[in-house]
Design an enzyme around this catalytic site. Structure first.
Site, mmCIF file in Angstrom:
data_model
loop_
_atom_site.group_PDB
_atom_site.id
_atom_site.type_symbol
_atom_site.label_atom_id
_atom_site.label_comp_id
_atom_site.label_asym_id
_atom_site.label_seq_id
_atom_site.Cartn_x
_atom_site.Cartn_y
_atom_site.Cartn_z
ATOM 1 N N SER A 66 0.808 -1.212 0.000
ATOM 2 C CA SER A 66 0.000 0.000 0.000
ATOM 3 C C SER A 66 0.849 1.274 0.000
ATOM 4 O O SER A 66 1.675 1.480 -0.881
ATOM 5 C CB SER A 66 -0.936 -0.071 1.196
ATOM 6 N N ASP A 279 -3.241 6.179 -3.108
ATOM 7 C CA ASP A 279 -2.079 5.597 -2.439
ATOM 8 C C ASP A 279 -1.483 4.504 -3.336
ATOM 9 O O ASP A 279 -1.927 4.299 -4.465
ATOM 10 C CB ASP A 279 -2.427 5.093 -1.036
ATOM 11 N N ALA A 374 -10.402 8.612 7.885
ATOM 12 C CA ALA A 374 -10.006 9.977 7.546
ATOM 13 C C ALA A 374 -8.940 9.985 6.456
ATOM 14 O O ALA A 374 -8.888 10.883 5.615
ATOM 15 C CB ALA A 374 -9.486 10.683 8.797
ATOM 16 N N ARG A 510 0.943 5.813 17.525
ATOM 17 C CA ARG A 510 0.418 7.002 16.848
ATOM 18 C C ARG A 510 -0.260 7.927 17.858
ATOM 19 O O ARG A 510 -0.996 7.482 18.735
ATOM 20 C CB ARG A 510 -0.607 6.610 15.785
#
Ligand code: NG1
Ligand code: ZN
EC number: 5.4.2.3
Length: 547
Positions: A66, A279, A374, A510
Protein backbone atom coordinates in the site's frame (compact mmCIF):
# COMPACT_ATOMS: atom_id res chain seq x y z
CA UNK A 1 -3.37 -36.41 0.57
CA UNK A 2 0.10 -37.54 1.66
CA UNK A 3 1.38 -36.55 -1.77
CA UNK A 4 0.25 -32.98 -1.12
CA UNK A 5 2.22 -32.76 2.05
CA UNK A 6 5.33 -34.09 0.35
CA UNK A 7 4.99 -31.29 -2.17
CA UNK A 8 4.56 -28.79 0.63
CA UNK A 9 7.74 -30.00 2.34
CA UNK A 10 9.74 -29.95 -0.86
CA UNK A 11 8.47 -26.56 -2.01
CA UNK A 12 8.68 -24.90 1.38
CA UNK A 13 12.41 -25.63 1.56
CA UNK A 14 12.71 -23.36 -1.49
CA UNK A 15 10.97 -20.59 0.50
CA UNK A 16 12.74 -20.93 3.85
CA UNK A 17 11.85 -18.90 6.90
CA UNK A 18 14.67 -16.88 8.43
CA UNK A 19 15.10 -18.32 11.94
CA UNK A 20 13.63 -16.35 14.84
CA UNK A 21 11.72 -13.92 12.64
CA UNK A 22 8.31 -13.18 14.16
CA UNK A 23 5.56 -11.61 12.05
CA UNK A 24 1.93 -10.79 12.66
CA UNK A 25 -1.12 -10.55 10.43
CA UNK A 26 -1.96 -6.95 11.33
CA UNK A 27 -4.46 -4.22 10.39
CA UNK A 28 -3.77 -4.90 6.71
CA UNK A 29 -2.18 -8.34 6.53
CA UNK A 30 1.59 -8.83 6.73
CA UNK A 31 3.85 -5.90 6.01
CA UNK A 32 7.65 -5.73 6.24
CA UNK A 33 10.80 -5.16 4.26
CA UNK A 34 10.38 -7.21 1.08
CA UNK A 35 13.49 -9.27 1.88
CA UNK A 36 11.73 -10.83 4.88
CA UNK A 37 8.58 -11.95 3.11
CA UNK A 38 9.29 -14.83 0.71
CA UNK A 39 8.36 -17.61 3.16
CA UNK A 40 5.26 -15.71 4.27
CA UNK A 41 4.08 -15.39 0.68
CA UNK A 42 4.51 -19.13 0.08
CA UNK A 43 2.66 -19.91 3.28
CA UNK A 44 -0.16 -17.48 2.44
CA UNK A 45 -0.52 -19.40 -0.81
CA UNK A 46 -0.99 -22.53 1.30
CA UNK A 47 -3.45 -20.79 3.60
CA UNK A 48 -5.45 -19.34 0.70
CA UNK A 49 -5.78 -22.84 -0.76
CA UNK A 50 -7.07 -24.11 2.59
CA UNK A 51 -9.47 -21.16 2.94
CA UNK A 52 -10.76 -21.89 -0.57
CA UNK A 53 -11.34 -25.56 0.24
CA UNK A 54 -13.10 -24.56 3.45
CA UNK A 55 -15.40 -21.98 1.85
CA UNK A 56 -15.76 -23.90 -1.43
CA UNK A 57 -15.17 -20.57 -3.14
CA UNK A 58 -12.44 -18.55 -4.84
CA UNK A 59 -10.10 -16.68 -2.48
CA UNK A 60 -7.87 -13.70 -3.37
CA UNK A 61 -4.27 -12.95 -2.42
CA UNK A 62 -2.95 -9.44 -3.03
CA UNK A 63 0.76 -8.67 -2.88
CA UNK A 64 1.22 -5.04 -1.87
CA UNK A 65 2.39 -2.78 0.95
CA UNK A 66 0.00 0.00 0.00
CA UNK A 67 1.37 3.40 1.10
CA UNK A 68 4.57 2.01 2.67
CA UNK A 69 7.94 2.79 1.05
CA UNK A 70 9.02 0.96 -2.13
CA UNK A 71 11.40 -1.32 -0.17
CA UNK A 72 8.54 -2.84 1.81
CA UNK A 73 5.97 -5.31 0.65
CA UNK A 74 3.02 -7.15 2.12
CA UNK A 75 0.18 -9.56 1.55
CA UNK A 76 -3.51 -9.70 2.34
CA UNK A 77 -6.09 -12.41 1.79
CA UNK A 78 -9.53 -11.73 0.33
CA UNK A 79 -12.62 -13.69 1.37
CA UNK A 80 -15.33 -14.95 -1.03
CA UNK A 81 -17.53 -11.84 -1.14
CA UNK A 82 -14.47 -9.66 -1.70
CA UNK A 83 -14.16 -8.87 1.98
CA UNK A 84 -11.13 -8.94 4.24
CA UNK A 85 -10.13 -12.35 5.60
CA UNK A 86 -12.29 -13.65 8.47
CA UNK A 87 -10.73 -12.65 11.79
CA UNK A 88 -10.37 -16.18 13.18
CA UNK A 89 -8.25 -17.04 10.14
CA UNK A 90 -5.90 -14.13 10.82
CA UNK A 91 -4.47 -16.09 13.74
CA UNK A 92 -3.93 -19.12 11.47
CA UNK A 93 -2.07 -16.79 9.13
CA UNK A 94 0.15 -15.66 12.00
CA UNK A 95 0.73 -19.26 13.15
CA UNK A 96 1.71 -20.43 9.67
CA UNK A 97 3.97 -17.42 9.11
CA UNK A 98 5.84 -18.01 12.34
CA UNK A 99 6.21 -21.81 12.27
CA UNK A 100 9.88 -22.76 12.05
CA UNK A 101 10.76 -24.67 8.91
CA UNK A 102 10.51 -28.13 10.53
CA UNK A 103 7.16 -27.32 12.18
CA UNK A 104 5.34 -26.05 9.11
CA UNK A 105 3.51 -29.32 8.33
CA UNK A 106 2.32 -29.62 11.92
CA UNK A 107 1.02 -26.04 11.80
CA UNK A 108 -0.73 -26.72 8.51
CA UNK A 109 -2.32 -29.96 9.74
CA UNK A 110 -3.47 -28.11 12.83
CA UNK A 111 -5.51 -25.66 10.70
CA UNK A 112 -6.90 -28.52 8.61
CA UNK A 113 -7.99 -30.34 11.73
CA UNK A 114 -9.44 -27.32 13.56
CA UNK A 115 -11.46 -26.29 10.52
CA UNK A 116 -12.29 -29.88 9.50
CA UNK A 117 -11.16 -29.16 5.96
CA UNK A 118 -11.92 -31.72 3.28
CA UNK A 119 -8.60 -31.93 1.44
CA UNK A 120 -10.15 -33.51 -1.64
CA UNK A 121 -12.18 -30.33 -2.20
CA UNK A 122 -10.89 -28.16 -5.07
CA UNK A 123 -9.06 -24.91 -4.33
CA UNK A 124 -9.15 -21.74 -6.46
CA UNK A 125 -7.09 -18.67 -5.76
CA UNK A 126 -6.83 -15.32 -7.58
CA UNK A 127 -3.50 -13.54 -7.20
CA UNK A 128 -2.64 -9.89 -7.90
CA UNK A 129 0.31 -7.58 -7.29
CA UNK A 130 1.28 -3.93 -7.19
CA UNK A 131 4.16 -2.28 -9.09
CA UNK A 132 6.91 -2.76 -6.48
CA UNK A 133 10.06 -4.35 -7.90
CA UNK A 134 9.78 -7.14 -5.31
CA UNK A 135 6.16 -7.96 -6.16
CA UNK A 136 6.86 -10.32 -9.08
CA UNK A 137 8.96 -12.87 -7.20
CA UNK A 138 6.77 -12.56 -4.11
CA UNK A 139 3.57 -13.22 -6.04
CA UNK A 140 5.33 -16.22 -7.62
CA UNK A 141 5.93 -17.51 -4.09
CA UNK A 142 2.17 -17.23 -3.43
CA UNK A 143 1.44 -19.18 -6.63
CA UNK A 144 3.97 -21.85 -5.54
CA UNK A 145 2.14 -22.19 -2.22
CA UNK A 146 -1.24 -22.65 -3.89
CA UNK A 147 0.23 -25.23 -6.28
CA UNK A 148 1.95 -27.14 -3.45
CA UNK A 149 -1.52 -28.00 -2.10
CA UNK A 150 -2.78 -28.91 -5.57
CA UNK A 151 -4.85 -25.71 -5.87
CA UNK A 152 -5.68 -23.85 -9.09
CA UNK A 153 -4.69 -20.24 -9.39
CA UNK A 154 -5.31 -17.37 -11.71
CA UNK A 155 -2.60 -14.73 -11.83
CA UNK A 156 -4.12 -11.30 -12.57
CA UNK A 157 -0.67 -9.73 -12.54
CA UNK A 158 -0.68 -5.97 -12.02
CA UNK A 159 -4.02 -4.84 -10.53
CA UNK A 160 -5.10 -2.43 -7.82
CA UNK A 161 -6.09 -4.00 -4.49
CA UNK A 162 -9.78 -3.13 -5.00
CA UNK A 163 -9.73 -4.57 -8.51
CA UNK A 164 -8.67 -7.94 -7.10
CA UNK A 165 -11.40 -7.73 -4.44
CA UNK A 166 -13.89 -7.02 -7.25
CA UNK A 167 -12.67 -10.06 -9.27
CA UNK A 168 -13.14 -12.38 -6.31
CA UNK A 169 -16.72 -11.20 -5.75
CA UNK A 170 -17.59 -11.45 -9.46
CA UNK A 171 -16.27 -15.00 -9.57
CA UNK A 172 -18.16 -16.13 -6.46
CA UNK A 173 -21.44 -14.54 -7.53
CA UNK A 174 -21.22 -16.22 -10.93
CA UNK A 175 -20.93 -12.87 -12.65
CA UNK A 176 -23.87 -11.23 -10.88
CA UNK A 177 -21.56 -8.56 -9.46
CA UNK A 178 -19.86 -8.06 -12.82
CA UNK A 179 -17.44 -9.71 -15.19
CA UNK A 180 -14.24 -10.95 -13.48
CA UNK A 181 -11.85 -9.16 -15.82
CA UNK A 182 -10.13 -5.79 -15.71
CA UNK A 183 -12.16 -4.78 -18.78
CA UNK A 184 -15.34 -5.88 -17.00
CA UNK A 185 -14.40 -3.66 -14.09
CA UNK A 186 -13.93 -0.58 -16.29
CA UNK A 187 -17.13 -1.31 -18.19
CA UNK A 188 -19.26 -1.66 -15.07
CA UNK A 189 -17.92 1.44 -13.32
CA UNK A 190 -17.67 3.71 -16.36
CA UNK A 191 -21.12 2.82 -17.68
CA UNK A 192 -22.62 3.75 -14.33
CA UNK A 193 -20.52 6.92 -14.25
CA UNK A 194 -21.66 8.03 -17.73
CA UNK A 195 -25.30 7.42 -16.79
CA UNK A 196 -24.87 9.48 -13.62
CA UNK A 197 -23.15 12.29 -15.50
CA UNK A 198 -26.12 12.48 -17.88
CA UNK A 199 -27.97 14.05 -14.95
CA UNK A 200 -25.52 16.89 -14.50
CA UNK A 201 -26.83 20.27 -13.44
CA UNK A 202 -25.83 22.06 -16.64
CA UNK A 203 -23.50 21.54 -19.56
CA UNK A 204 -20.06 21.21 -18.02
CA UNK A 205 -17.21 23.14 -19.53
CA UNK A 206 -13.92 21.33 -20.09
CA UNK A 207 -12.56 23.17 -17.05
CA UNK A 208 -15.27 21.70 -14.85
CA UNK A 209 -14.59 18.24 -16.25
CA UNK A 210 -10.91 18.50 -15.49
CA UNK A 211 -9.23 16.60 -12.65
CA UNK A 212 -5.55 16.24 -11.78
CA UNK A 213 -4.66 12.81 -10.42
CA UNK A 214 -1.53 11.97 -8.42
CA UNK A 215 -0.98 8.25 -9.03
CA UNK A 216 1.65 7.95 -6.22
CA UNK A 217 3.94 6.40 -8.88
CA UNK A 218 2.02 3.18 -8.35
CA UNK A 219 -0.50 0.79 -9.82
CA UNK A 220 -3.37 3.29 -9.71
CA UNK A 221 -1.64 5.43 -12.31
CA UNK A 222 -1.40 2.52 -14.77
CA UNK A 223 -5.03 1.63 -14.23
CA UNK A 224 -6.39 5.18 -14.59
CA UNK A 225 -4.54 5.36 -17.88
CA UNK A 226 -6.05 2.03 -18.98
CA UNK A 227 -9.55 3.20 -18.05
CA UNK A 228 -9.47 6.58 -19.80
CA UNK A 229 -11.01 5.50 -23.11
CA UNK A 230 -14.07 4.20 -21.23
CA UNK A 231 -14.75 7.66 -19.82
CA UNK A 232 -15.83 9.08 -23.19
CA UNK A 233 -14.28 12.47 -22.37
CA UNK A 234 -16.86 13.05 -19.63
CA UNK A 235 -13.93 13.28 -17.22
CA UNK A 236 -10.68 14.86 -18.39
CA UNK A 237 -7.80 13.51 -16.32
CA UNK A 238 -4.27 14.89 -16.13
CA UNK A 239 -2.15 12.17 -14.65
CA UNK A 240 0.89 13.02 -12.49
CA UNK A 241 3.35 10.75 -10.67
CA UNK A 242 2.55 8.00 -13.13
CA UNK A 243 5.61 5.92 -12.24
CA UNK A 244 7.63 6.88 -15.30
CA UNK A 245 10.28 8.60 -13.22
CA UNK A 246 9.45 9.14 -9.52
CA UNK A 247 9.63 6.63 -6.69
CA UNK A 248 6.53 4.89 -5.31
CA UNK A 249 4.80 6.88 -2.51
CA UNK A 250 7.85 9.15 -2.22
CA UNK A 251 6.76 12.76 -1.52
CA UNK A 252 3.44 11.89 -3.14
CA UNK A 253 0.35 9.76 -2.73
CA UNK A 254 -2.66 9.97 -0.42
CA UNK A 255 -0.80 9.17 2.81
CA UNK A 256 1.86 11.82 2.22
CA UNK A 257 -0.75 14.47 1.40
CA UNK A 258 -2.98 13.59 4.37
CA UNK A 259 -0.24 13.35 7.00
CA UNK A 260 1.90 16.26 5.75
CA UNK A 261 -1.16 18.37 4.88
CA UNK A 262 0.49 19.63 1.72
CA UNK A 263 0.30 18.93 -2.02
CA UNK A 264 2.38 16.11 -3.49
CA UNK A 265 5.50 16.99 -5.45
CA UNK A 266 5.29 16.52 -9.18
CA UNK A 267 1.77 17.87 -9.67
CA UNK A 268 0.86 21.06 -11.51
CA UNK A 269 -2.46 22.50 -10.50
CA UNK A 270 -3.84 26.03 -10.79
CA UNK A 271 -5.61 27.82 -7.92
CA UNK A 272 -9.15 26.53 -7.50
CA UNK A 273 -8.63 23.40 -9.62
CA UNK A 274 -9.42 19.95 -8.25
CA UNK A 275 -6.66 17.47 -7.54
CA UNK A 276 -6.66 14.05 -5.92
CA UNK A 277 -4.05 11.57 -4.71
CA UNK A 278 -4.23 7.77 -4.67
CA UNK A 279 -2.08 5.60 -2.44
CA UNK A 280 0.32 2.89 -3.66
CA UNK A 281 -2.32 0.21 -4.25
CA UNK A 282 -5.18 2.60 -5.08
CA UNK A 283 -7.54 1.81 -2.23
CA UNK A 284 -7.33 5.33 -0.75
CA UNK A 285 -8.08 8.74 -2.19
CA UNK A 286 -7.98 12.32 -0.90
CA UNK A 287 -8.92 15.52 -2.74
CA UNK A 288 -7.45 19.02 -2.50
CA UNK A 289 -7.13 22.45 -4.04
CA UNK A 290 -5.14 25.62 -3.48
CA UNK A 291 -7.05 28.89 -3.05
CA UNK A 292 -6.18 32.21 -4.66
CA UNK A 293 -4.00 33.08 -1.62
CA UNK A 294 -1.96 29.95 -2.22
CA UNK A 295 -3.43 28.19 0.81
CA UNK A 296 -3.74 24.43 0.55
CA UNK A 297 -7.10 22.81 1.38
CA UNK A 298 -7.39 19.09 2.00
CA UNK A 299 -10.66 17.19 1.54
CA UNK A 300 -10.04 13.89 3.31
CA UNK A 301 -12.08 10.76 3.93
CA UNK A 302 -14.39 12.62 6.31
CA UNK A 303 -15.25 15.25 3.70
CA UNK A 304 -15.78 12.49 1.14
CA UNK A 305 -18.11 10.58 3.48
CA UNK A 306 -20.05 13.79 4.10
CA UNK A 307 -20.45 14.56 0.39
CA UNK A 308 -21.55 11.02 -0.45
CA UNK A 309 -23.97 10.65 2.46
CA UNK A 310 -25.54 14.05 1.75
CA UNK A 311 -26.08 13.04 -1.86
CA UNK A 312 -27.57 9.68 -0.90
CA UNK A 313 -29.83 11.21 1.73
CA UNK A 314 -31.20 13.72 -0.78
CA UNK A 315 -31.89 10.94 -3.28
CA UNK A 316 -33.65 8.84 -0.64
CA UNK A 317 -35.90 11.80 0.17
CA UNK A 318 -36.65 12.45 -3.51
CA UNK A 319 -37.41 8.76 -4.03
CA UNK A 320 -39.46 8.63 -0.78
CA UNK A 321 -37.55 5.53 0.16
CA UNK A 322 -37.44 4.69 3.83
CA UNK A 323 -33.93 3.29 4.15
CA UNK A 324 -31.69 3.76 7.17
CA UNK A 325 -28.40 5.40 6.33
CA UNK A 326 -25.39 5.65 8.65
CA UNK A 327 -21.83 6.92 8.47
CA UNK A 328 -19.08 4.85 10.06
CA UNK A 329 -15.87 6.59 11.17
CA UNK A 330 -12.87 5.96 13.41
CA UNK A 331 -11.35 8.07 16.20
CA UNK A 332 -9.24 9.79 13.52
CA UNK A 333 -12.33 11.44 12.03
CA UNK A 334 -12.18 15.19 12.44
CA UNK A 335 -14.47 16.30 15.28
CA UNK A 336 -16.09 18.86 12.98
CA UNK A 337 -17.18 16.15 10.57
CA UNK A 338 -18.81 14.09 13.31
CA UNK A 339 -20.54 17.20 14.63
CA UNK A 340 -21.80 18.18 11.17
CA UNK A 341 -23.06 14.69 10.35
CA UNK A 342 -24.88 14.28 13.65
CA UNK A 343 -26.24 17.77 14.17
CA UNK A 344 -26.73 19.31 10.74
CA UNK A 345 -27.34 16.27 8.57
CA UNK A 346 -28.94 14.25 11.35
CA UNK A 347 -27.51 10.93 10.29
CA UNK A 348 -26.44 8.14 12.60
CA UNK A 349 -22.67 8.11 13.16
CA UNK A 350 -20.83 5.03 14.42
CA UNK A 351 -17.20 5.00 15.62
CA UNK A 352 -15.14 1.81 15.32
CA UNK A 353 -11.55 0.75 15.86
CA UNK A 354 -9.02 1.60 13.14
CA UNK A 355 -8.83 -0.90 10.30
CA UNK A 356 -11.15 -1.28 7.38
CA UNK A 357 -12.56 -4.59 8.49
CA UNK A 358 -14.04 -2.96 11.59
CA UNK A 359 -15.67 -0.17 9.59
CA UNK A 360 -16.92 -2.60 6.96
CA UNK A 361 -18.63 -4.81 9.53
CA UNK A 362 -20.26 -1.86 11.25
CA UNK A 363 -21.53 -0.52 7.90
CA UNK A 364 -23.18 -3.86 7.14
CA UNK A 365 -25.62 -3.26 9.99
CA UNK A 366 -27.52 -0.58 8.03
CA UNK A 367 -29.57 -0.39 4.82
CA UNK A 368 -26.92 1.98 3.53
CA UNK A 369 -23.60 2.19 5.37
CA UNK A 370 -21.13 4.85 4.28
CA UNK A 371 -17.72 4.19 5.79
CA UNK A 372 -14.51 6.17 5.47
CA UNK A 373 -11.28 6.40 7.36
CA UNK A 374 -10.01 9.98 7.55
CA UNK A 375 -7.05 8.85 5.42
CA UNK A 376 -9.39 8.30 2.46
CA UNK A 377 -10.08 4.59 2.57
CA UNK A 378 -13.78 3.93 2.28
CA UNK A 379 -16.84 2.92 0.33
CA UNK A 380 -20.60 2.49 0.65
CA UNK A 381 -22.43 -0.75 1.40
CA UNK A 382 -26.03 -1.35 0.33
CA UNK A 383 -27.95 -4.21 1.94
CA UNK A 384 -29.58 -6.68 -0.41
CA UNK A 385 -32.99 -5.44 0.70
CA UNK A 386 -32.02 -1.84 -0.03
CA UNK A 387 -30.81 -2.75 -3.52
CA UNK A 388 -34.06 -4.60 -4.18
CA UNK A 389 -36.22 -1.67 -3.04
CA UNK A 390 -34.28 0.71 -5.26
CA UNK A 391 -34.60 -1.62 -8.23
CA UNK A 392 -38.33 -2.15 -7.73
CA UNK A 393 -38.93 1.56 -7.62
CA UNK A 394 -36.81 2.18 -10.72
CA UNK A 395 -38.63 -0.51 -12.68
CA UNK A 396 -42.18 0.16 -11.48
CA UNK A 397 -44.11 1.78 -14.38
CA UNK A 398 -46.32 3.59 -11.85
CA UNK A 399 -43.45 5.56 -10.29
CA UNK A 400 -43.73 9.30 -10.91
CA UNK A 401 -40.94 11.15 -12.72
CA UNK A 402 -39.16 12.69 -9.75
CA UNK A 403 -39.10 9.45 -7.79
CA UNK A 404 -38.03 7.51 -10.86
CA UNK A 405 -35.13 9.87 -11.56
CA UNK A 406 -33.94 9.51 -7.96
CA UNK A 407 -34.28 5.71 -8.10
CA UNK A 408 -32.27 5.54 -11.32
CA UNK A 409 -29.60 7.77 -9.83
CA UNK A 410 -29.45 5.49 -6.79
CA UNK A 411 -29.18 2.45 -9.05
CA UNK A 412 -26.26 3.91 -10.96
CA UNK A 413 -24.65 5.01 -7.70
CA UNK A 414 -24.78 1.40 -6.51
CA UNK A 415 -23.08 0.31 -9.72
CA UNK A 416 -20.30 2.89 -9.70
CA UNK A 417 -19.36 1.90 -6.15
CA UNK A 418 -17.01 -0.95 -5.36
CA UNK A 419 -18.83 -2.48 -2.40
CA UNK A 420 -16.07 -4.94 -1.59
CA UNK A 421 -13.54 -2.45 -0.22
CA UNK A 422 -12.39 1.19 -0.46
CA UNK A 423 -11.43 1.93 -4.07
CA UNK A 424 -9.71 5.14 -5.21
CA UNK A 425 -10.89 4.78 -8.81
CA UNK A 426 -14.50 4.02 -7.94
CA UNK A 427 -14.62 6.72 -5.24
CA UNK A 428 -13.15 9.23 -7.68
CA UNK A 429 -15.84 8.48 -10.28
CA UNK A 430 -18.61 8.80 -7.69
CA UNK A 431 -17.26 12.08 -6.30
CA UNK A 432 -16.85 13.55 -9.80
CA UNK A 433 -20.40 12.49 -10.66
CA UNK A 434 -21.85 14.01 -7.49
CA UNK A 435 -20.06 17.33 -8.04
CA UNK A 436 -21.33 17.45 -11.64
CA UNK A 437 -24.92 16.49 -10.72
CA UNK A 438 -25.07 19.02 -7.91
CA UNK A 439 -23.22 21.63 -9.97
CA UNK A 440 -20.88 22.02 -7.01
CA UNK A 441 -17.31 23.33 -7.01
CA UNK A 442 -14.63 21.83 -4.78
CA UNK A 443 -14.72 25.05 -2.71
CA UNK A 444 -18.44 24.64 -2.10
CA UNK A 445 -17.90 21.03 -1.12
CA UNK A 446 -15.10 22.10 1.24
CA UNK A 447 -17.36 24.72 2.81
CA UNK A 448 -19.87 22.11 4.10
CA UNK A 449 -17.98 22.31 7.39
CA UNK A 450 -14.57 23.56 8.52
CA UNK A 451 -12.06 21.01 9.81
CA UNK A 452 -10.62 21.50 13.26
CA UNK A 453 -6.85 21.87 13.02
CA UNK A 454 -5.32 18.45 13.63
CA UNK A 455 -1.95 16.76 13.90
CA UNK A 456 -0.72 13.17 13.74
CA UNK A 457 2.65 12.22 15.24
CA UNK A 458 4.54 8.98 15.80
CA UNK A 459 6.48 7.96 18.90
CA UNK A 460 8.99 5.11 18.99
CA UNK A 461 8.77 2.91 22.09
CA UNK A 462 10.53 -0.35 22.95
CA UNK A 463 7.30 -2.39 22.90
CA UNK A 464 4.18 -0.73 21.59
CA UNK A 465 1.99 -3.52 22.95
CA UNK A 466 2.23 -1.92 26.42
CA UNK A 467 -0.50 0.42 25.19
CA UNK A 468 -3.95 -1.07 25.47
CA UNK A 469 -7.04 0.89 24.45
CA UNK A 470 -10.81 0.83 24.85
CA UNK A 471 -13.86 2.74 23.56
CA UNK A 472 -12.96 2.38 19.86
CA UNK A 473 -9.34 3.27 20.73
CA UNK A 474 -10.31 6.65 22.15
CA UNK A 475 -9.00 5.86 25.64
CA UNK A 476 -5.84 4.12 26.85
CA UNK A 477 -6.27 1.62 29.71
CA UNK A 478 -2.54 0.92 30.01
CA UNK A 479 0.19 1.84 30.84
CA UNK A 480 -0.92 3.25 34.17
CA UNK A 481 -1.25 7.02 34.28
CA UNK A 482 -1.15 7.62 30.52
CA UNK A 483 -4.86 8.35 30.02
CA UNK A 484 -4.89 10.65 33.08
CA UNK A 485 -1.93 12.51 31.61
CA UNK A 486 -3.69 12.89 28.26
CA UNK A 487 -6.90 14.04 29.96
CA UNK A 488 -5.16 16.82 31.84
CA UNK A 489 -3.28 17.98 28.73
CA UNK A 490 -6.50 18.06 26.69
CA UNK A 491 -8.14 20.25 29.38
CA UNK A 492 -5.62 23.02 28.69
CA UNK A 493 -6.99 23.72 25.21
CA UNK A 494 -10.31 24.69 23.63
CA UNK A 495 -12.28 22.16 21.53
CA UNK A 496 -9.42 19.76 22.14
CA UNK A 497 -9.30 15.99 21.76
CA UNK A 498 -6.37 13.60 21.73
CA UNK A 499 -5.77 9.85 21.81
CA UNK A 500 -2.93 7.38 21.29
CA UNK A 501 -2.82 3.82 19.96
CA UNK A 502 -0.22 1.34 18.78
CA UNK A 503 -0.03 1.17 14.98
CA UNK A 504 -0.99 -2.12 13.36
CA UNK A 505 1.27 -1.57 10.36
CA UNK A 506 4.36 0.17 11.72
CA UNK A 507 6.48 -0.22 14.85
CA UNK A 508 5.29 3.07 16.37
CA UNK A 509 2.67 4.55 18.67
CA UNK A 510 0.42 7.00 16.85
CA UNK A 511 -0.60 10.25 18.52
CA UNK A 512 -3.60 12.24 17.31
CA UNK A 513 -4.61 15.70 18.47
CA UNK A 514 -7.10 18.32 17.39
CA UNK A 515 -7.99 21.69 18.89
CA UNK A 516 -9.34 25.14 18.09
CA UNK A 517 -6.12 26.48 16.50
CA UNK A 518 -3.18 24.89 14.73
CA UNK A 519 -0.70 26.17 17.28
CA UNK A 520 -2.50 24.69 20.26
CA UNK A 521 -3.08 21.47 18.29
CA UNK A 522 0.64 21.13 17.61
CA UNK A 523 1.47 21.91 21.23
CA UNK A 524 -1.03 19.33 22.45
CA UNK A 525 0.24 16.67 20.01
CA UNK A 526 3.78 17.30 21.21
CA UNK A 527 2.86 17.19 24.91
CA UNK A 528 0.94 13.94 24.46
CA UNK A 529 3.92 12.50 22.54
CA UNK A 530 6.12 13.33 25.50
CA UNK A 531 3.68 11.62 27.86
CA UNK A 532 3.81 8.49 25.67
CA UNK A 533 7.60 8.66 25.51
CA UNK A 534 7.88 8.93 29.29
CA UNK A 535 5.13 6.53 30.37
CA UNK A 536 5.24 3.90 27.62
CA UNK A 537 8.97 3.26 27.26
CA UNK A 538 10.09 5.70 24.57
CA UNK A 539 13.34 4.96 22.75
CA UNK A 540 15.75 7.31 20.98
CA UNK A 541 15.60 11.07 21.34
CA UNK A 542 12.76 12.70 23.26
CA UNK A 543 10.06 14.11 20.93
CA UNK A 544 10.83 17.74 20.05
CA UNK A 545 8.27 20.56 19.83
CA UNK A 546 6.95 21.21 16.31
CA UNK A 547 7.71 24.92 16.40
P1 NG1 B 1 -2.20 1.76 11.58
O1 NG1 B 1 -0.75 1.68 11.21
O2 NG1 B 1 -2.72 0.61 12.38
O3 NG1 B 1 -2.53 3.11 12.15
C1 NG1 B 1 -2.87 2.46 9.07
C2 NG1 B 1 -4.00 3.45 9.02
C3 NG1 B 1 -5.31 2.69 9.04
C4 NG1 B 1 -5.39 1.66 7.93
C5 NG1 B 1 -4.12 0.81 7.91
C6 NG1 B 1 -4.02 -0.10 6.73
C7 NG1 B 1 -4.14 5.68 10.02
C8 NG1 B 1 -4.04 6.48 11.26
N1 NG1 B 1 -3.96 4.35 10.16
O4 NG1 B 1 -3.03 1.67 10.22
O5 NG1 B 1 -6.36 3.60 8.97
O6 NG1 B 1 -5.63 2.28 6.69
O7 NG1 B 1 -2.93 1.61 7.94
O8 NG1 B 1 -3.59 0.50 5.57
O9 NG1 B 1 -4.35 6.24 8.95
ZN1 ZN C 1 -3.70 1.12 0.27
Amino acid sequence: MMAHFQDVSKQSSLHPKPAELVSQYGTAGFRANAKLLDHIMFRMGLLAALRSKKTKATIGVMVTASHNPEEDNGVKLIDPMGEMLLQTWESYATQLANAEQEDLLTALKDVIEKEAINMSQEANVFVGKDTRSSSSSLSQAVLDGVAALGGHSKDYGLVTTPQLHYMVRCQNTQGKYGEATVEGYYKKLCQAFIQLINNKASNCTDDQKHLSVDGANGIGALKVHEMESHLKKELLISLFNDGSKGKLNHQCGADFVKVQQKPPTGIEINPGERGCSFDGDADRIVYYYTDSDGRFHLLDGDKIATLISTFLKELLTQASLDLKIAVVQTAYANGSSTHYLENTMKVTVVCTKTGVKHLHHAAQEFDIGVYFEANGHGTVLFSEAAEEKIQQLAENPGTDDERKRAALLLQNTVNVINQTVGDAISDMLLIEAILAIKGMTIQQWDAMYTDLPNRQLKVKVSDRRVIDTTDAERRAVSPAGLQEAIDSLVKKYKQARSFVRPSGTEDVVRVYAEAEAQESTDALAHEVSLAVYRLAGGVGDEPKPLH
